[in-house]
Scaffold this active site. Structure first.
Site, short mmCIF file in Angstrom:
data_model
loop_
_atom_site.label_atom_id
_atom_site.label_comp_id
_atom_site.label_asym_id
_atom_site.label_seq_id
_atom_site.Cartn_x
_atom_site.Cartn_y
_atom_site.Cartn_z
N LYS A 22 0.84 -1.22 0.00
CA LYS A 22 0.00 0.00 0.00
C LYS A 22 0.87 1.25 0.00
O LYS A 22 0.64 2.18 -0.77
CB LYS A 22 -0.90 -0.02 1.25
N ASN A 23 1.89 1.27 0.86
CA ASN A 23 2.68 2.49 1.03
C ASN A 23 3.64 2.76 -0.13
O ASN A 23 4.23 3.82 -0.20
CB ASN A 23 3.43 2.46 2.36
N ARG A 96 -4.33 10.43 4.58
CA ARG A 96 -3.28 11.44 4.62
C ARG A 96 -2.36 11.39 3.39
O ARG A 96 -1.83 12.42 2.97
CB ARG A 96 -2.42 11.26 5.86
N CYS A 120 -4.29 12.64 13.09
CA CYS A 120 -5.07 11.41 13.06
C CYS A 120 -4.83 10.67 14.36
O CYS A 120 -4.10 11.15 15.23
CB CYS A 120 -4.77 10.56 11.84
N ARG A 125 0.96 14.63 13.15
CA ARG A 125 1.39 14.44 11.77
C ARG A 125 1.34 15.70 10.89
O ARG A 125 0.60 15.77 9.91
CB ARG A 125 0.60 13.30 11.12
N LEU A 129 7.37 19.79 6.70
CA LEU A 129 8.58 19.46 5.94
C LEU A 129 8.29 19.39 4.43
O LEU A 129 9.14 19.73 3.61
CB LEU A 129 9.18 18.14 6.42
N VAL A 166 13.64 12.72 9.60
CA VAL A 166 13.39 11.80 8.49
C VAL A 166 11.87 11.68 8.26
O VAL A 166 11.13 11.34 9.17
CB VAL A 166 13.98 10.40 8.78
N SER A 167 11.44 11.97 7.06
CA SER A 167 10.02 11.84 6.75
C SER A 167 9.83 11.10 5.42
O SER A 167 10.37 11.51 4.39
CB SER A 167 9.37 13.22 6.64
N ASP A 310 5.18 0.72 11.79
CA ASP A 310 3.96 0.05 11.30
C ASP A 310 3.88 -1.42 11.72
O ASP A 310 2.90 -2.10 11.41
CB ASP A 310 3.88 0.16 9.76
N ARG A 402 -8.28 -0.68 4.89
CA ARG A 402 -7.34 0.29 4.31
C ARG A 402 -6.04 -0.39 3.90
O ARG A 402 -5.35 0.10 3.01
CB ARG A 402 -6.97 1.36 5.35
C1 UD1 Z 1 1.34 6.21 3.20
C2 UD1 Z 1 2.60 5.94 3.96
O1 UD1 Z 1 3.63 5.64 3.39
N1 UD1 Z 1 2.52 6.02 5.29
C3 UD1 Z 1 3.69 5.73 6.09
C4 UD1 Z 1 4.53 6.98 6.19
O2 UD1 Z 1 3.71 8.01 6.76
P1 UD1 Z 1 4.22 9.51 6.69
O3 UD1 Z 1 4.91 9.76 5.41
O4 UD1 Z 1 3.05 10.36 7.04
O5 UD1 Z 1 5.25 9.53 7.90
P2 UD1 Z 1 6.55 10.43 8.06
O6 UD1 Z 1 7.75 9.58 7.82
O7 UD1 Z 1 6.39 11.66 7.26
O8 UD1 Z 1 6.47 10.80 9.61
C5 UD1 Z 1 7.54 10.57 10.49
C6 UD1 Z 1 7.49 11.58 11.61
O9 UD1 Z 1 7.78 12.87 11.08
C7 UD1 Z 1 6.79 13.81 11.45
N2 UD1 Z 1 6.63 14.78 10.34
C8 UD1 Z 1 6.40 14.33 9.08
C9 UD1 Z 1 6.26 15.23 8.04
C10 UD1 Z 1 6.35 16.59 8.32
O10 UD1 Z 1 6.22 17.45 7.44
N3 UD1 Z 1 6.61 16.99 9.59
C11 UD1 Z 1 6.76 16.12 10.62
O11 UD1 Z 1 6.98 16.51 11.76
C12 UD1 Z 1 5.53 12.94 11.65
O12 UD1 Z 1 4.57 13.59 12.47
C13 UD1 Z 1 6.12 11.70 12.29
O13 UD1 Z 1 6.29 11.93 13.66
O14 UD1 Z 1 5.67 6.72 7.02
C14 UD1 Z 1 5.33 6.36 8.38
C15 UD1 Z 1 6.63 6.19 9.13
O15 UD1 Z 1 7.32 5.10 8.67
C16 UD1 Z 1 4.47 5.11 8.38
O16 UD1 Z 1 4.03 4.85 9.68
C17 UD1 Z 1 3.26 5.27 7.47
O17 UD1 Z 1 2.61 4.02 7.33
C1 PEP Z 2 0.07 4.79 9.35
C2 PEP Z 2 -0.18 4.12 8.23
O1 PEP Z 2 -0.68 4.65 7.09
P1 PEP Z 2 -1.01 6.20 6.79
O2 PEP Z 2 0.29 6.92 6.72
O3 PEP Z 2 -1.68 6.15 5.45
O4 PEP Z 2 -1.90 6.69 7.90
C3 PEP Z 2 0.10 2.67 8.12
O5 PEP Z 2 0.11 2.16 6.98
O6 PEP Z 2 0.29 2.02 9.16
#
Ligand code: UD1
Ligand code: PEP
Length: 427
Positions: A22-23, A96, A120, A125, A129, A166-167, A310, A402
């Site tokens: 999915k991701n 998201r 969420c 979240r 960045l 890291v995001s 995850d 999902r």
């Molecule tokens: C669709 C998808 O691929 N979802 C995955 C993606 O979510 P997602 O891409 O949302 O997660 P991120 O890696 O961005 O988030 C990591 C951390 O960075 C923080 N953050 C992120 C962006 C930003 O602009 N600012 C900030 O502070 C977030 O709140 C979190 O605490 O990676 C997460 C971390 O491996 C997984 O749990 C999710 O399943």
């Molecule tokens: C947190 C997850 O997904 P999303 O970033 O779409 O909420 C997930 O796949 O566990």
């Protein structure tokens, strides 16, 4: 609302085919916005989130064709012309990952209006960045009435972007945007998840020039246009890890088909320490307990190549019946322990102190009515239910839809007593 009933205590034995991730599929679908040619994705999982992304892309004017063969599903995306550059609140709030259309839209179409996703169940979240990175590539961005308004009338230009944290999503958005920016972009402290490498491979097949795949420094040399391509979505390492833990918690033996051993990474190392053996087979990975018992291990979630957040909830479910104690620390999301009170209702012994949970293994879990507020928490309750004595009724199962394709069928084919009950079915 549908529920799942699990009659616990059956060992899982057999094979489970691992679906496309999915991701990985979600950002891959957004790549179609970068080209006027067809992007064909094979091995796309049939999930609610994929439907949400399909609806969003259709709303933007993309033609989406789905082809289902006996084994898998393919999606062909054609963005010849766009009818809209707005990702509305009603679609973004459902998922998201919808925010991943922002980078490609502003790169190729020079403007985008995307609803802020909001928080969420697992944390606040923010998307700061994503926004700051796009600004560094020259996008003008304003926030207005809950929307991100972005424009780049003269196109984006390459820049050095160092992520302070890291995001995954910000790396993906910036990577897609940088492919069409003028000049070189360096993404430093980039996320290294296999889903990002999969995205970069697809973009390169479309004519992008990305170097440093799999590292935390991605160099992107912008090109004028991208072409279409055919790409196969990488296997879902989180689904695989979940079923590996399902096999382990029930003391069974399951072959995960269609998965490369390395993809499980840090989770495999932790499982091995906990007394679970994972061995490579011709078709995938065979999972079983090494010597019968499970041992408590300490786990800390980290960005890839660390242990994935995850899989944290599923690992906690596994540790509830292990010998000894296990300290599980969540470092990625501030509120990802919602499964704890529900596991406790099934007899687990867990104490939470800030970002850590101390799990003391118990002899047995007992079935109970439970519910969870996110995808992985929900599936951790399925794992607990498989091992518990008696019946577990899981509510709010739309979360599972999902991210887990054919969950009940995959588990019941391996001997689990699990069924989906439609609204009104007797307990
Ligand atoms: C669709 C998808 O691929 N979802 C995955 C993606 O979510 P997602 O891409 O949302 O997660 P991120 O890696 O961005 O988030 C990591 C951390 O960075 C923080 N953050 C992120 C962006 C930003 O602009 N600012 C900030 O502070 C977030 O709140 C979190 O605490 O990676 C997460 C971390 O491996 C997984 O749990 C999710 O399943
Ligand atoms: C947190 C997850 O997904 P999303 O970033 O779409 O909420 C997930 O796949 O566990």
């Amino acid at each position: 609302m549908d529920r799942i009933r699990i009659r616990g205590g059956r060992q899982l034995n057999g094979q489970i085919r691992i679906s496309g991730a999915k991701n990985a599929a979600l950002p891959l679908m957004a790549t179609c916005l970068l080209t006027d040619e067809d992007v064909r994705l094979d091995n796309v999982p049939d999930l609610a989130d994929i439907t949400t992304m399909t609806n969003l892309l259709t709303h933007l004017g993309i033609e989406v064709t789905t082809r289902q063969s006996l084994k898998e599903r393919s999606v062909i995306l054609s963005a010849k012309s766009l009818s809209d550059t707005t990702a509305p609140y009603d679609l973004v709030r459902k998922m998201r990952a919808s925010v991943l259309v922002l980078g490609p839209l502003v790169a190729r179409h020079r403007q985008a209006k995307v609803s802020l996703p909001g928080g969420c169940a697992i944390g606040t979240r923010p998307v700061d960045l994503h926004i700051k990175g796009l600004q560094q590539l020259g996008a003008e961005i304003e926030l207005d009435s809950g929307y991100i308004l972005a424009k780049a009338p003269n196109g984006l230009r390459g820049a050095e972007v160092t992520f302070p944290k890291v995001s995954v999503g910000a790396t993906e958005n910036l990577l897609m945007a940088a492919t069409l920016a003028e000049g070189e972009t360096h993404l430093i402290n980039a996320a290294r998840e296999p889903e990002i490498t999969d995205l970069a491979q697809c973009l390169n097949a479309m004519g992008a020039r990305i170097e440093g795949l799999g590292t935390d420094h991605l160099k992107v040399t912008g090109v004028e246009r991208l072409q279409g391509c055919t790409h196969r979505v990488v296997a879902d390492r989180i689904e695989a890890g979940t079923y590996a833990m399902a096999a382990a918690i029930t003391g069974g033996e399951v072959e995960l088909v269609g998965l490369h051993h390395e993809l499980i990474g840090a989770a495999a190392a932790v499982l091995t320490q906990a007394g679970v053996s994972l061995s490579e087979t011709a078709q995938g990975v065979l999972v079983k307990r090494t010597n019968g018992a499970l041992t408590g291990v300490d786990v800390m979630t980290e960005p890839f190549p660390g242990f994935p957040t995850d899989l944290q909830a599923q690992m906690m479910a596994l540790m509830t019946t292990a010998d000894g104690a296990s300290m599980i620390t969540e470092t990625i999301f501030e509120n990802r322990f919602m499964h704890v009170p529900e596991l406790a209702r099934m007899g687990a012994s867990i104490n939470v102190h800030g970002a850590s949970a101390m799990v003391r293994g118990v002899k047995k879990l007992t079935g109970a009515p439970v519910m969870a507020t996110d995808l992985r928490a929900s599936v951790s309750l399925v794992l607990a239910g498989l091992a518990a004595e008696g019946d577990t009724f899981l509510n709010r199962i739309y979360h599972l839809d999902r991210g887990y394709e054919k969950l009940t069928a995959k588990l019941s084919n391996c001997g689990a007593e699990i069924e989906r009950l439609s609204d009104g079915a007797a307990e």
